[in-house]
Scaffold this motif. Sequence first.
Motif, short mmCIF file in Angstrom:
data_model
loop_
_atom_site.label_atom_id
_atom_site.label_comp_id
_atom_site.label_asym_id
_atom_site.label_seq_id
_atom_site.Cartn_x
_atom_site.Cartn_y
_atom_site.Cartn_z
N GLN A 278 0.82 -1.05 -0.32
CA GLN A 278 0.24 -0.27 0.04
C GLN A 278 0.68 1.35 0.03
O GLN A 278 0.71 2.29 -0.18
N ALA A 279 2.01 1.09 0.32
CA ALA A 279 2.88 2.26 0.51
C ALA A 279 3.34 2.49 -0.71
O ALA A 279 3.66 3.36 -1.10
N SER A 280 3.88 1.86 -1.63
CA SER A 280 4.49 1.21 -2.53
C SER A 280 3.73 1.95 -3.64
O SER A 280 3.54 3.07 -4.47
N ILE A 281 2.05 1.58 -3.51
CA ILE A 281 0.83 1.97 -4.43
C ILE A 281 0.68 3.55 -4.32
O ILE A 281 0.65 4.36 -5.16
N ALA A 282 0.97 4.57 -2.95
CA ALA A 282 0.66 5.46 -2.42
C ALA A 282 1.82 6.12 -3.24
O ALA A 282 1.62 7.13 -3.79
N THR A 283 3.38 5.34 -3.28
CA THR A 283 4.00 6.02 -3.77
C THR A 283 3.91 6.66 -5.63
O THR A 283 4.11 7.74 -5.95
#
Length: 144
Positions: free
Chosen positions: A37-42
């Motif tokens: 989820q953090a990677s998608i947000a980035t």
Amino acid sequence: MIKTSPKEGETAKVPPKPETKAKRAAKRGAKNQRRGQASIATLMALWPEAFNAASPKPLKIGILYDMMHEATRQGVDISRKQIRTGLMVYSRAEAYQDALCQGGARFDLRGQPNGEVTEEQCNHALKKRKRRPEKVEPQSDMNE
């Protein structure tokens, strides 16, 4: 090994139970989900024209290499692993698979059409959808 009973007023210390494989796997899955989820947000922050969680569009084939090249060119501090993880989680999402099933154009990082979803790719997305377990809706108590 000689076992002794605890002194008066003391309690015996019980060693912690080892975690089961299922519990370790659940922890690992939750950790990977948070990373994803953090990677998608980035990715959504870097390329908003290509990544949209609310209404995903099919991405062009080979977009991973475009993303790595663009991140290097822009001097963005993102690792290849973060890009791959975000792309993997994004493309496995149910909404993304639905977008593939609808067919149509694929899009690049700028949101411009670049290729088409083939019938084979659409069928593959449909098979993935069928393998996914159905979501069970919580039942409300009708007798309230």
